[in-house]
Enzyme design. Structure first.
Site, short mmCIF file in Angstrom:
data_model
loop_
_atom_site.label_atom_id
_atom_site.label_comp_id
_atom_site.label_asym_id
_atom_site.label_seq_id
_atom_site.Cartn_x
_atom_site.Cartn_y
_atom_site.Cartn_z
N HIS A 93 56.37 69.36 40.66
CA HIS A 93 57.35 68.29 40.88
C HIS A 93 56.74 67.00 40.32
O HIS A 93 55.70 66.56 40.81
CB HIS A 93 57.62 68.16 42.38
CG HIS A 93 58.59 67.08 42.75
ND1 HIS A 93 59.96 67.25 42.68
CD2 HIS A 93 58.40 65.82 43.21
CE1 HIS A 93 60.56 66.14 43.08
NE2 HIS A 93 59.65 65.25 43.41
N SER B 104 60.54 70.13 38.48
CA SER B 104 61.55 69.18 38.95
C SER B 104 61.01 67.78 38.68
O SER B 104 59.80 67.58 38.53
CB SER B 104 61.85 69.39 40.43
OG SER B 104 60.66 69.47 41.18
N GLU C 199 61.27 63.57 39.77
CA GLU C 199 61.70 62.60 40.78
C GLU C 199 61.94 61.24 40.12
O GLU C 199 61.14 60.77 39.33
CB GLU C 199 60.61 62.49 41.85
CG GLU C 199 60.99 61.54 42.97
CD GLU C 199 60.00 61.61 44.12
OE1 GLU C 199 59.68 62.72 44.58
OE2 GLU C 199 59.53 60.54 44.53
N ASP D 172 58.92 55.01 55.52
CA ASP D 172 58.06 53.95 56.06
C ASP D 172 58.91 52.71 56.25
O ASP D 172 59.63 52.32 55.34
CB ASP D 172 56.92 53.63 55.09
CG ASP D 172 55.97 54.81 54.95
OD1 ASP D 172 55.46 55.27 55.99
OD2 ASP D 172 55.76 55.27 53.82
N PHE E 123 48.67 51.96 44.41
CA PHE E 123 49.52 52.97 45.05
C PHE E 123 48.67 53.95 45.85
O PHE E 123 48.98 54.32 46.96
CB PHE E 123 50.12 53.82 43.93
CG PHE E 123 51.57 53.65 43.66
CD1 PHE E 123 52.20 52.44 43.82
CD2 PHE E 123 52.30 54.73 43.18
CE1 PHE E 123 53.54 52.32 43.51
CE2 PHE E 123 53.63 54.61 42.87
CZ PHE E 123 54.24 53.41 43.03
P1 FAD Z 1 56.40 62.88 59.06
O1 FAD Z 1 56.41 64.33 58.67
O2 FAD Z 1 57.25 62.46 60.18
O3 FAD Z 1 54.89 62.47 59.25
C1 FAD Z 1 54.51 61.10 59.30
C2 FAD Z 1 53.23 60.95 60.11
O4 FAD Z 1 53.50 61.25 61.49
C3 FAD Z 1 52.11 61.90 59.70
O5 FAD Z 1 50.89 61.22 59.86
C4 FAD Z 1 52.22 63.04 60.70
O6 FAD Z 1 50.98 63.69 60.89
C5 FAD Z 1 52.67 62.29 61.93
N1 FAD Z 1 53.48 63.09 62.86
C6 FAD Z 1 54.51 63.91 62.54
N2 FAD Z 1 55.02 64.48 63.66
C7 FAD Z 1 54.28 64.01 64.72
C8 FAD Z 1 54.32 64.21 66.12
N3 FAD Z 1 55.22 65.04 66.68
N4 FAD Z 1 53.42 63.56 66.88
C9 FAD Z 1 52.50 62.71 66.33
N5 FAD Z 1 52.43 62.48 65.00
C10 FAD Z 1 53.31 63.11 64.20
N6 FAD Z 1 59.29 57.48 51.33
C11 FAD Z 1 60.47 56.81 51.27
O7 FAD Z 1 60.62 55.79 51.94
N7 FAD Z 1 61.49 57.23 50.46
C12 FAD Z 1 61.40 58.37 49.73
O8 FAD Z 1 62.33 58.74 49.03
C13 FAD Z 1 60.17 59.12 49.78
N8 FAD Z 1 60.02 60.28 49.10
C14 FAD Z 1 58.87 61.01 49.25
C15 FAD Z 1 58.78 62.25 48.60
C16 FAD Z 1 57.63 63.03 48.74
C17 FAD Z 1 57.57 64.37 48.05
C18 FAD Z 1 56.53 62.55 49.51
C19 FAD Z 1 55.27 63.36 49.62
C20 FAD Z 1 56.63 61.32 50.15
C21 FAD Z 1 57.79 60.55 50.05
N9 FAD Z 1 57.95 59.33 50.70
C22 FAD Z 1 59.13 58.62 50.62
C23 FAD Z 1 56.85 58.79 51.53
C24 FAD Z 1 56.98 59.20 52.99
O9 FAD Z 1 58.18 58.69 53.53
C25 FAD Z 1 55.78 58.64 53.74
O10 FAD Z 1 54.62 59.33 53.37
C26 FAD Z 1 55.93 58.57 55.25
O11 FAD Z 1 54.86 57.77 55.74
C27 FAD Z 1 55.86 59.91 55.95
O12 FAD Z 1 56.99 60.63 55.76
P2 FAD Z 1 57.05 62.18 56.24
O13 FAD Z 1 58.40 62.66 55.98
O14 FAD Z 1 55.91 62.94 55.71
O15 FAD Z 1 56.85 61.95 57.83
#
Ligand code: FAD
Length: 274
Positions: free
Chosen positions: A256, A5, A7, A99, A206
């Protein structure tokens, strides 16, 4: 060949749109299972992702998955986007926390990506195949590596069908992460995110921000090549293709590619993989 895939990020002007069009056309020849389009947190680029996904579906005939991040968003905004994506015919969503841009105040109604996954399942049942993010080298804000793994499992327990990793250049980190996730009972496919190398100094910046380690020897070799673009490209292609080969041989269920809307660096890797 295992499923691949690609991105993309949403283009913001005509020049970028034309570039994405050329890239999508070239990469379509590699028969991706789907392509995805990132989403800027905080509202400023809300509409670009939807427009880009629509163009990828309508103009290029690709199966396109929008990324959706919940940080800074309200329940109503997220519900409206999901409805729009469903109407576009999107069957897959990449669900993230995202973020907040620095200085932006309100964190939104969902704290973590797991909350967004649960929301999508509650509102739309099984209409969307949901991918989430995971971090073989640990998310930079995690309390520790094991807590990060548990938080990843919480996203799967909330209803995610699969995961895509942050990019990494150390295959052992991926294999260990997968083993540990399996030991916790995570059964969904964990697809490695692959960042082909085009601009090495940009990649270094990055990687510091997102916590991906670049092997020291690679940095030294790249620096030694200076302006010798051909040697840099050759090394980058060989190195990333070698990583992909190792991942696939070790059982990765797909690849990916983070294309940054460029075809050449990804094609250089795919051609080496045959
Ligand atoms: P989460 O899964 O919510 O985790 C974030 C942090 O919070 C982690 O440190 C986790 O350990 C912690 N955490 C989770 N749950 C809890 C809890 N219950 N209690 C305490 N801590 C907790 N960013 C964008 O803005 N746009 C995009 O389109 C985008 N695409 C991405 C695609 C991929 C494949 C990846 C790997 C990253 C992408 N990102 C994107 C970056 C991503 O948004 C960031 O890495 C962000 O900081 C974390 O997102 P997450 O969904 O992993 O968050």
């Amino acid at each position: 060949m295992i499923p691949i895939s690609f991105e993309f990020y949403p283009p913001k002007n005509d020049e970028q749109r034309a570039q994405l069009g050329r890239t999508a056309k070239r990469l379509k020849a590699w028969s991706p299972e789907y392509v995805s389009c990132t989403f800027g947190a905080g509202g400023s680029t809300l509409s670009y992702t939807g427009d880009t996904v629509r163009a990828l579906i309508d103009d290029h005939g690709l199966d396109a998955a929008p990324h959706l991040s919940c940080v800074g968003g309200t329940r109503e905004e997220l519900a409206a986007l999901l409805q729009r994506y469903r109407e576009h015919g999107c069957g897959r969503i990449v669900a993230l926390r995202g973020d907040l841009p620095s200085g932006m105040g309100h964190p939104g109604e969902f704290r973590h990506a797991a909350d967004l996954v649960a929301f999508i399942r509650a509102e739309h049942g099984d209409c969307f195949h949901i991918e989430v993010a995971c971090y073989p080298e640990t998310h930079p804000q995690a309390e520790d590596a094991l807590a990060d793994l548990r938080h990843f499992k919480a996203k799967v327990d909330a209803g995610a069908d699969g995961a895509i990793t942050q990019y990494f250049y150390n295959a052992d980190a991926y294999f260990r992460f997968v083993d540990e996730a399996r030991a916790l009972g995570v059964e969904v496919p964990i697809v490695p995110g692959i960042m082909p190398i085009s601009n090495f100094s940009q990649l270094k910046r990055f990687s510091e921000a997102c916590g991906a380690e670049i092997p020291r020897w690679l940095g030294k070799r790249m620096a030694a090549y200076g302006d010798d673009i051909d040697s840099i490209r050759e090394l980058a292609g060989d190195f990333v293709a070698g990583l992909c080969r190792r991942l696939v041989e070790g059982g990765a269920p797909g690849l990916h590619f983070y294309t940054l809307n460029l075809a050449r660096p990804t094609v250089a890797v795919l051609e080496r993989l045959g």
